[in-house]
Every structure is written in structure tokens, then in C-alpha cells.
Design a protein around this motif. Structure first.
Motif, PDB file in Angstrom:
ATOM      1  N   SER A  46      -6.945  -7.849   1.460  1.00  0.00           N
ATOM      2  CA  SER A  46      -5.908  -8.183   2.454  1.00  0.00           C
ATOM      3  C   SER A  46      -6.262  -9.300   3.419  1.00  0.00           C
ATOM      4  O   SER A  46      -5.430  -9.783   4.152  1.00  0.00           O
ATOM      5  N   MET A  47      -7.522  -9.769   3.398  1.00  0.00           N
ATOM      6  CA  MET A  47      -7.932 -10.961   4.152  1.00  0.00           C
ATOM      7  C   MET A  47      -7.514 -10.917   5.624  1.00  0.00           C
ATOM      8  O   MET A  47      -7.311 -11.933   6.259  1.00  0.00           O
ATOM      9  N   TYR A  48      -7.333  -9.726   6.181  1.00  0.00           N
ATOM     10  CA  TYR A  48      -6.990  -9.606   7.586  1.00  0.00           C
ATOM     11  C   TYR A  48      -8.096 -10.197   8.445  1.00  0.00           C
ATOM     12  O   TYR A  48      -9.270  -9.952   8.155  1.00  0.00           O
ATOM     13  N   PRO A  49      -7.848 -10.952   9.510  1.00  0.00           N
ATOM     14  CA  PRO A  49      -6.518 -11.325  10.003  1.00  0.00           C
ATOM     15  C   PRO A  49      -6.089 -12.685   9.483  1.00  0.00           C
ATOM     16  O   PRO A  49      -5.229 -13.324  10.070  1.00  0.00           O
ATOM     17  N   GLY A  77       0.783  -1.245   0.000  1.00  0.00           N
ATOM     18  CA  GLY A  77       0.000   0.000   0.000  1.00  0.00           C
ATOM     19  C   GLY A  77       0.811   1.289   0.000  1.00  0.00           C
ATOM     20  O   GLY A  77       0.252   2.373   0.122  1.00  0.00           O
ATOM     21  N   GLU A  78       2.141   1.158  -0.149  1.00  0.00           N
ATOM     22  CA  GLU A  78       2.978   2.372  -0.088  1.00  0.00           C
ATOM     23  C   GLU A  78       3.176   2.982  -1.486  1.00  0.00           C
ATOM     24  O   GLU A  78       3.387   2.253  -2.458  1.00  0.00           O
ATOM     25  N   ARG A  79       3.103   4.326  -1.551  1.00  0.00           N
ATOM     26  CA  ARG A  79       3.412   5.039  -2.798  1.00  0.00           C
ATOM     27  C   ARG A  79       4.455   6.112  -2.502  1.00  0.00           C
ATOM     28  O   ARG A  79       4.533   6.606  -1.377  1.00  0.00           O
ATOM     29  N   LEU A  81      -4.006  -4.139   5.499  1.00  0.00           N
ATOM     30  CA  LEU A  81      -3.362  -3.149   4.650  1.00  0.00           C
ATOM     31  C   LEU A  81      -4.395  -2.295   3.952  1.00  0.00           C
ATOM     32  O   LEU A  81      -5.259  -2.807   3.257  1.00  0.00           O
ATOM     33  N   LEU A  82      -4.275  -1.004   4.152  1.00  0.00           N
ATOM     34  CA  LEU A  82      -5.165  -0.091   3.458  1.00  0.00           C
ATOM     35  C   LEU A  82      -4.455   0.406   2.200  1.00  0.00           C
ATOM     36  O   LEU A  82      -3.262   0.175   2.015  1.00  0.00           O
ATOM     37  N   ASN A  83      -5.206   1.077   1.353  1.00  0.00           N
ATOM     38  CA  ASN A  83      -4.632   1.726   0.164  1.00  0.00           C
ATOM     39  C   ASN A  83      -3.897   0.784  -0.792  1.00  0.00           C
ATOM     40  O   ASN A  83      -2.956   1.189  -1.460  1.00  0.00           O
TER      41      ASN A  83
END
Ligand code: GLA
Length: 487
Positions: free
Chosen positions: A100-103, A47-49, A109-111
Motif C-alpha cells: 500500500s506504500m502508505y503514505p 481490503g474488503e471481503r 490499507l490492511l488485509n
């Protein structure tokens, strides 16, 4: 046809796993059989840009593979997959967030979606060297977006990326059938070829190496497999190039028996559904591998018309005869599916498959042998499927000539019904036409180019009630529709 990381690796996917799986695919006979895509599903990106919005990946998860490469560059893995003669696939979401299928098996994970960055991301995927992109719908669903609108915008971004890089980026829509993608998926955004998921996941992922209680208790059942097949039957939307996606395959995974592996392979093949294998290929049993690479089953799957089968009879509840019309006149693939807990004996009535008299030949696909056509009875074990190819003579079809792209006088009383459309398209490229019936049927059909006086054909399956049909586009000539009654 290919492999997808999700079912067996979920969010733990990384470069090493993908390399191992790609190597297995390239060396176990699957590549020769036609499996070509290695698709990295969710979990590859966290999710990082960067400051200008470019995707940034974890450099430990995606290190350099060859000297001269940089850590954290997705082009490394795409190049590795290409070096084995395979094609590379990647994954994103149509909304802001991914699933992201958490947990279940990873951090929340967002974004991890592409909304707001469609042009930037799809161009990036293509520049990295990817040939295929699966676009999920978790963010889209969360924001209440329209699938038809978002996926058309994405199709546009994909086409622009393809123009810039000169590389085909195959579009895989994963919207789980929530907004009836079989209505808008064919030809979405003018695209010539696509697949769309018709339902949810067959099973949540089974990651053997996690050894946690949750994953350890997951077992695949016949019900999981058969329900995926049932929800995937939208034959009026499927023509050459446009396919209902019944989900990644679970063959060879925990809970599957040899009979169920056979039924699974047979159902996906007779439906011309994408064959994206989801198991750990390094642990594939010889039985599963033989089924996945069975040349006669794959010939059924790869039939140029690419149609779904029609259910022609259900002599006793749960025992079903499915027949797929094939491009060669008089040919059908037959799947006798036994969804019950005990063995069944079934007699096939050739008339119901639109054939005249006794067929010329009958082939048992799993055993690779010819059967006596005078004896049409088949025995099928519990939760198993017999797969056959029959060659005979078609009963005469009714011809409906077209006038200015309109075909009148059609009335499909019992359906779904098999039909063939005859056309000429001398434009030099595939043309997508919208087909509409006064009965309400509306779908897009991709018509491949034809040369000179050549007549092109596509197979269609018309729903019950289909009446007059119009094919909207000025660039092709529609000659006629042949409607084949099967009863
Ligand atoms: C959804 C899709 C699956 C897989 C997961 C990843 O559930 O339907 O195929 O891509 O997301 O989280």
C-alpha cells in the motif's frame, strides 16, 4: 511483455486509467510488437471481503463499462482488455497485508493480501477473466514467512484455478530477491513457466498527476537502471520458461535520456527479462516507442533459449562486453555497456565469445545496418549501450553423453559457461526436471514435449565449478550435454 500500472499510477489506479493505457497499447504499435498483458498492480482493492470471504471492490473505481454489467465487478475491466485483443493481469500479496506504500500515494490499507484465501482468490481472479497474477511479498515479509513455501502453495492454487476455469493464469512472483528466489522460483510447485523479481523497485512510483513535492522530485538515474540489471543476473536459474525479473521498465519516465532508454531496453532485451513497461503510454515519446518496438532487439529478447548474457570482458572499469548465447548455432547478441560518464571505444575479441575466426556477419541493432566484421571496434556514448548480433562459427564444444539421466566428466573451470542439453520428451506435455550437480548447483528445467525421434534442446548457463550433473525425472530421456568453452 506488457504494461503495469504501478510505476506511473501507483494507488490512484482505476478503470478509466486502465482503459486509456490498454487503448494506447493496442493502437501505438506495441501490441503488434508482442506486448500483450495489461497488469493492474496494487491499489485496485482496498481490503474488503464479504461474509464468505469474497473480495469486494469499490464500485466507483471499477464501474460497469458495457450495458448489462454490474458496478464493482472486476470482470468488467478484464473483458474490456480482452476486447482489445490483449490479456489482463491482476495483483495480490502472499501475506495478510499488502504494501500500500502508505503514505506515498494512498491510504494505509490492511488485509489486501491473499493469505488464508489462496484457493478462493486465485479462482476468483481466473473467473473474472484475468490471465496473469503478480504476487507481492509485503505481508509475507512482515510475518516472516518462507517464500519457497508460500509461493509453492500459491502455485498449487493457481494450477487448481486453471483446471476449474480452463484459463491460463500466468504466475509472476514478486519477492524482491530477499530469499534467493532464483534457487526455488524455477518450477516452484511444479509450475512450467514463471518469472521472479530479483530485487527491489527501480524507483518509487512517479505519479505525474499528483503534483506533490515528493513525486515531483523523483528522477530516474543510470545508477537505478544499472543496479537493477546487476542484481538480476542469476543465469544458472534461467532457462526456457523461467526468467529473472529485473523489474518493471522505466523507459520514457522522468530522468531517462535517449541514451539511457537505449541502455535500459538493450539490457532487458539481452537478458530476456520480462518487458513490463511502467510509463504512462499516452505520453510515450517516439524515441522510447521506437526502442520498445525495435524488432531486432525483440528478436534477441524472444530467443527460444531465453538465456541471460555472460560478461566476457571489462576492458576498462565500467565498460563491459556482455554476450548472450542464442539458440541458432554460432549466433550471439552482444551488448557493449558504457557505465562511465565519457564515450568509450571498445574492441571485441571474437575468441572470447566462443567463435572461430572472423564471423560471417555483424549487425548494429539500433541503427539497423550491417557492419564490417573485419573491424571489431565499437564506440559507445556515456551511459549508453551498443547492441549487436554476430553470426559466426562455434568453436567445437565438448560432448558429455548421459547415462541414465546422469552426465559425468563435466568440470566447468571458468564460468559462467554456456551449455546445451539434448533430450527427448515424448510424454506429450512439458516435464519439469530437477538438475543437480555435485558442485551444489540445483535448479529446475522445463522440457517441452518432442515428437517421435525429434531431439529437443535447451540452453543452460553453468556456474564455475559445475561438475557431474543429474536430471531427476523418469519421464524424459537425457541424451547429452554440450559444453561450450568461450575462452
Ligand atoms: C512493491 C513491489 C512493486 C509494487 C508495489 C506496490 O514495492 O515491488 O512492484 O507492486 O509493491 O505497492
Amino acid at each position: 511483455m506488457g504494461w503495469n500500472s504501478w510505476n506511473s499510477f501507483a494507488n490512484i489506479v482505476n478503470s478509466q486509467i486502465v482503459q486509456q493505457q490498454a487503448k494506447a497499447l493496442a493502437s501505438n504499435g506495441m501490441k503488434e510488437a508482442g506486448y500483450e498483458y495489461v497488469v493492474i498492480d496494487e491499489g485496485w482493492w482496498l481490503g474488503e471481503r464479504d461474509g464468505v470471504g469474497n473480495i469486494v471492490v469499490n464500485s466507483k473505481q471499477w464501474p460497469a463499462i458495457q450495458p448489462g454489467q454490474k458496478d464493482g465487478d472486476m470482470a468488467n475491466i478484464a473483458a474490456y482488455i480482452h476486447s482489445l485483443g490483449l490479456k489482463a493481469g491482476i495483483y495480490t500479496d502472499a501475506g495478510h497485508d499488502g504494501c500500500s506504500m502508505y503514505p506515498d500515494s494512498g491510504p494505509k490499507l490492511l488485509n489486501t493480501g491473499s493469505e488464508g484465501h489462496y484457493d478462493q482468490d486465485f479462482l476468483q481472479f481466473s473467473r473474472w477473466g484475468f490471465d496473469y497474477v503478480k504476487v507481492d511479498w509485503c505481508g509475507g515479509a512482515k510475518e516472516g514467512l518462507s517464500g519457497a513455501v508460500q509461493y509453492a502453495q500459491i502455485a498449487g492454487a493457481i494450477q487448481r484455478a486453471e483446471k476449474t476455469t480452463g484459463r491460463k493464469l500466468y504466475f509472476s512472483i514478486c519477492e524482491w530477491g530477499s530469499q534467493n528466489p532464483w534457487y526455488w522460483g524455477p518450477g516452484v510447485g511444479g509450475i512450467e513457466s514463471t518469472i521472479w523479481r530479483t530485487g527491489g523497485d527501480i524507483i518509487p512510483p512517479v505519479v505525474e498527476s499528483l503534483h506533490d513535492a515528493e513525486h515531483d522530485k523523483r528522477l530516474i538515474t543510470a545508477k537505478n537502471v544499472f543496479e537493477s540489471f546487476d542484481t538480476g543476473m542469476h543465469p544458472e536459474a534461467q532457462h526456457t520458461g523461467y526468467y529473472n525479473d529485473l523489474d518493471m521498465m522505466v523507459m520514457g519516465m522522468r530522468g531517462m535520456t535517449n541514451a539511457l532508454d537505449r541502455a535500459h531496453m538493450g539490457l532487458w532485451a539481452i537478458s530476456s527479462a520480462p518487458l513490463m513497461v511502467g510509463c504512462d503510454l499516452t505520453r510515450l515519446s517516439p524515441v522510447s516507442l521506437a526502442l520498445l518496438t525495435n524488432r531486432e532487439a525483440l528478436a534477441i529478447h524472444n530467443d527460444p533459449y531465453g538465456l541471460q548474457p555472460i560478461k566476457v570482458e571489462e576492458p576498462t572499469p565500467g565498460v563491459q562486453i556482455w554476450a548472450k548465447p542464442m539458440a541458432l548455432a554460432g549466433r550471439r547478441a552482444i551488448g557493449v555497456l558504457n557505465r562511465t560518464g565519457s564515450a568509450a571505444q571498445v574492441k571485441i575479441n571474437w575468441e572470447k565469445l566462443g567463435l572461430k575466426g572472423t564471423p560471417k556477419s555483424l549487425r548494429d541493432v539500433w541503427n539497423g545496418k550491417d557492419l564490417d566484421t573485419a573491424d571489431s571496434s565499437v564506440s559507445v556514448a556515456a551511459n549508453d549501450l551498443a547492441l549487436m548480433i554476430v553470426d559466426g562459427e562455434d568453436k567445437p564444444a565438448s560432448d558429455h553423453p548421459a547415462s541414465q539421466s546422469t552426465v559425468k566428466g563435466v568440470h566447468v573451470r571458468s564460468g559462467p559457461t554456456y551449455a546445451r542439453l539434448l533430450y527427448s520428451n515424448t510424454s506429450g506435455s512439458t516435464v519439469v526436471v530437477r538438475a543437480k550437480s555435485t558442485s551444489g548447483l540445483s535448479t529446475s528445467i522445463a522440457l517441452a514435449p518432442t515428437a517421435g525421434l525429434e531431439i529437443g534442446t535447451v540452453g543452460l548457463i553453468l556456474p564455475r565449478g559445475t561438475a557431474d550433473l543429474t536430471f531427476e525425472d523418469g519421464h524424459v530421456v537425457i541424451h547429452k550435454l554440450e559444453v561450450h568453452g568461450w575462452e
